[in-house]
Scaffold this motif. Structure first.
Motif, PDB file in Angstrom:
ATOM      1  N   THR A 166      -4.116  -7.958   2.377  1.00  0.00           N
ATOM      2  CA  THR A 166      -5.377  -7.323   2.744  1.00  0.00           C
ATOM      3  C   THR A 166      -6.240  -7.144   1.505  1.00  0.00           C
ATOM      4  OG1 THR A 166      -6.442  -5.412   3.775  1.00  0.00           O
ATOM      5  CG2 THR A 166      -4.414  -4.985   2.533  1.00  0.00           C
ATOM      6  N   PRO A 167      -7.550  -7.349   1.646  1.00  0.00           N
ATOM      7  CA  PRO A 167      -8.476  -7.033   0.549  1.00  0.00           C
ATOM      8  C   PRO A 167      -8.979  -5.585   0.639  1.00  0.00           C
ATOM      9  CG  PRO A 167      -9.653  -8.202   2.241  1.00  0.00           C
ATOM     10  CD  PRO A 167      -8.211  -8.116   2.703  1.00  0.00           C
ATOM     11  N   LEU A 168      -8.591  -4.850   1.668  1.00  0.00           N
ATOM     12  CA  LEU A 168      -9.046  -3.476   1.870  1.00  0.00           C
ATOM     13  C   LEU A 168      -8.170  -2.517   1.077  1.00  0.00           C
ATOM     14  CD1 LEU A 168      -9.751  -3.576   5.713  1.00  0.00           C
ATOM     15  CD2 LEU A 168     -11.380  -3.819   3.835  1.00  0.00           C
ATOM     16  N   LEU A 169      -8.351  -2.521  -0.243  1.00  0.00           N
ATOM     17  CA  LEU A 169      -7.492  -1.733  -1.131  1.00  0.00           C
ATOM     18  C   LEU A 169      -7.632  -0.237  -0.874  1.00  0.00           C
ATOM     19  CD1 LEU A 169      -7.967  -3.779  -4.405  1.00  0.00           C
ATOM     20  CD2 LEU A 169      -6.256  -4.065  -2.602  1.00  0.00           C
ATOM     21  N   GLU A 170      -8.814   0.204  -0.435  1.00  0.00           N
ATOM     22  CA  GLU A 170      -9.002   1.631  -0.152  1.00  0.00           C
ATOM     23  C   GLU A 170      -8.237   2.081   1.093  1.00  0.00           C
ATOM     24  OE1 GLU A 170     -12.279  -0.740   1.766  1.00  0.00           O
ATOM     25  OE2 GLU A 170     -11.380  -0.689  -0.212  1.00  0.00           O
ATOM     26  N   LEU A 171      -7.797   1.144   1.924  1.00  0.00           N
ATOM     27  CA  LEU A 171      -7.006   1.462   3.121  1.00  0.00           C
ATOM     28  C   LEU A 171      -5.550   1.044   2.977  1.00  0.00           C
ATOM     29  CD1 LEU A 171      -9.494   0.400   5.954  1.00  0.00           C
ATOM     30  CD2 LEU A 171      -9.033   2.695   5.069  1.00  0.00           C
ATOM     31  N   LEU A 172      -5.118   0.796   1.747  1.00  0.00           N
ATOM     32  CA  LEU A 172      -3.778   0.255   1.543  1.00  0.00           C
ATOM     33  C   LEU A 172      -2.672   1.180   2.043  1.00  0.00           C
ATOM     34  CD1 LEU A 172      -2.160  -2.111   0.626  1.00  0.00           C
ATOM     35  CD2 LEU A 172      -2.200  -1.201  -1.710  1.00  0.00           C
ATOM     36  N   ASP A 173      -2.802   2.476   1.848  1.00  0.00           N
ATOM     37  CA  ASP A 173      -1.743   3.379   2.312  1.00  0.00           C
ATOM     38  C   ASP A 173      -1.568   3.337   3.833  1.00  0.00           C
ATOM     39  OD1 ASP A 173      -0.978   4.103  -0.243  1.00  0.00           O
ATOM     40  OD2 ASP A 173      -2.206   5.922  -0.271  1.00  0.00           O
ATOM     41  N   PRO A 174      -2.639   3.521   4.630  1.00  0.00           N
ATOM     42  CA  PRO A 174      -2.422   3.429   6.078  1.00  0.00           C
ATOM     43  C   PRO A 174      -2.039   2.024   6.537  1.00  0.00           C
ATOM     44  CG  PRO A 174      -4.740   3.881   5.599  1.00  0.00           C
ATOM     45  CD  PRO A 174      -3.995   3.973   4.318  1.00  0.00           C
ATOM     46  N   LEU A 175      -2.560   0.994   5.876  1.00  0.00           N
ATOM     47  CA  LEU A 175      -2.164  -0.365   6.247  1.00  0.00           C
ATOM     48  C   LEU A 175      -0.700  -0.616   5.903  1.00  0.00           C
ATOM     49  CD1 LEU A 175      -5.325  -2.483   5.358  1.00  0.00           C
ATOM     50  CD2 LEU A 175      -4.382  -2.022   7.629  1.00  0.00           C
ATOM     51  N   THR A 176      -0.218  -0.075   4.777  1.00  0.00           N
ATOM     52  CA  THR A 176       1.200  -0.231   4.435  1.00  0.00           C
ATOM     53  C   THR A 176       2.068   0.454   5.490  1.00  0.00           C
ATOM     54  OG1 THR A 176       0.719  -0.455   2.084  1.00  0.00           O
ATOM     55  CG2 THR A 176       2.965   0.167   2.668  1.00  0.00           C
ATOM     56  N   ALA A 177       1.616   1.575   6.026  1.00  0.00           N
ATOM     57  CA  ALA A 177       2.351   2.229   7.115  1.00  0.00           C
ATOM     58  C   ALA A 177       2.410   1.309   8.338  1.00  0.00           C
ATOM     59  CB  ALA A 177       1.714   3.571   7.469  1.00  0.00           C
ATOM     60  N   LEU A 178       1.298   0.614   8.633  1.00  0.00           N
ATOM     61  CA  LEU A 178       1.288  -0.362   9.727  1.00  0.00           C
ATOM     62  C   LEU A 178       2.246  -1.510   9.413  1.00  0.00           C
ATOM     63  CD1 LEU A 178       0.124  -1.704  12.328  1.00  0.00           C
ATOM     64  CD2 LEU A 178      -1.667  -2.656  10.860  1.00  0.00           C
ATOM     65  N   PHE A 179       2.192  -2.030   8.178  1.00  0.00           N
ATOM     66  CA  PHE A 179       3.069  -3.130   7.788  1.00  0.00           C
ATOM     67  C   PHE A 179       4.534  -2.705   7.897  1.00  0.00           C
ATOM     68  CE2 PHE A 179      -0.489  -4.434   4.591  1.00  0.00           C
ATOM     69  CZ  PHE A 179      -1.304  -4.823   5.640  1.00  0.00           C
ATOM     70  N   ASP A 180       4.851  -1.472   7.446  1.00  0.00           N
ATOM     71  CA  ASP A 180       6.224  -0.958   7.569  1.00  0.00           C
ATOM     72  C   ASP A 180       6.665  -0.932   9.034  1.00  0.00           C
ATOM     73  OD1 ASP A 180       6.480  -0.563   4.816  1.00  0.00           O
ATOM     74  OD2 ASP A 180       6.354   1.626   4.924  1.00  0.00           O
ATOM     75  N   ALA A 181       5.753  -0.515   9.927  1.00  0.00           N
ATOM     76  CA  ALA A 181       6.094  -0.448  11.349  1.00  0.00           C
ATOM     77  C   ALA A 181       6.381  -1.840  11.915  1.00  0.00           C
ATOM     78  CB  ALA A 181       4.970   0.229  12.132  1.00  0.00           C
TER      79      ALA A 181
END
Length: 190
Positions: A166-181
């Motif tokens: 993802t290029p959305l570095l400011e959303l990396l924490d919530p996106l990482t939670a999605l990726f973990d799921a």
């Protein structure tokens, strides 16, 4: 125990799968998605080839010799865009590898600026690597991109690699939670 014949995992409902091993399958998947995205639009004939081109470019940017499929979110009318992608790769065992040794090699390969760890997900412990890289944008410039990879070992050696970007570095924490799921929903099929 018999080796698994396949694997599965869950992705959000608005993500689509594009199979990349076979050119005809890839082209059919891209055509199907472009048709669905432009259905009912008065400018469909003009827009559909543009959507197909963007999908082909997105898949090409995430494909290497081990990639078997790419998953992309498709914008629904009125929904906010989520710019991320998932490339699924199958890496066979190398000669001389011992089963289970891939985790250590994967984690050791983190390199400068990367974070490698074993995380406990719904499917069990999984090796996860997080790093930043520069990726090409459709307009030709380079964009800083976060990459989060999960390694699911194959019984007998090798592994399935889920690579999110993802290029959305400011959303990396919530996106990482999605990726973990998504990575945590990984299951072997008998």
């Amino acid at each position: 125990m018999a080796p698994p014949r396949d694997f599965t995992f869950a992705v959000p409902g608005d993500w689509v799968r594009i199979r990349v091993l076979d050119d005809a399958q890839r082209d059919a998947d891209v055509r199907r998605i472009a048709q669905a995205v432009t259905r009912g639009r008065p400018d469909r004939d003009r827009l559909m080839p543009q959507v197909a081109r963007v999908l082909h470019e997105a898949v090409a940017a995430r494909t290497d010799s081990r990639t078997v499929e790419v998953h992309l979110p498709v914008l629904q009318k009125g929904a906010p865009p989520v710019a991320c992608a998932l490339a699924v790769g199958v890496v066979p065992p190398r000669d001389g590898d011992r089963p289970g040794g891939e985790d250590a090699a994967f984690l050791a390969a983190a390199g400068t600026g990367a974070t490698a760890e074993v995380v406990d997900l719904a499917c069990g412990p999984v090796a996860r690597l997080r790093r930043r890289t520069s990726a090409p944008a459709p307009d030709g410039r380079r964009v800083e991109t976060a990459v989060v990879q999960y390694q699911h070992p194959l019984p007998g050696g090798g592994f399935v690699l889920l690579s999110f970007s993802t290029p959305l570095l400011e959303l990396l924490d919530p996106l990482t939670a999605l990726f973990d799921a998504v990575a945590g929903s990984f299951r072997w099929l008998p």
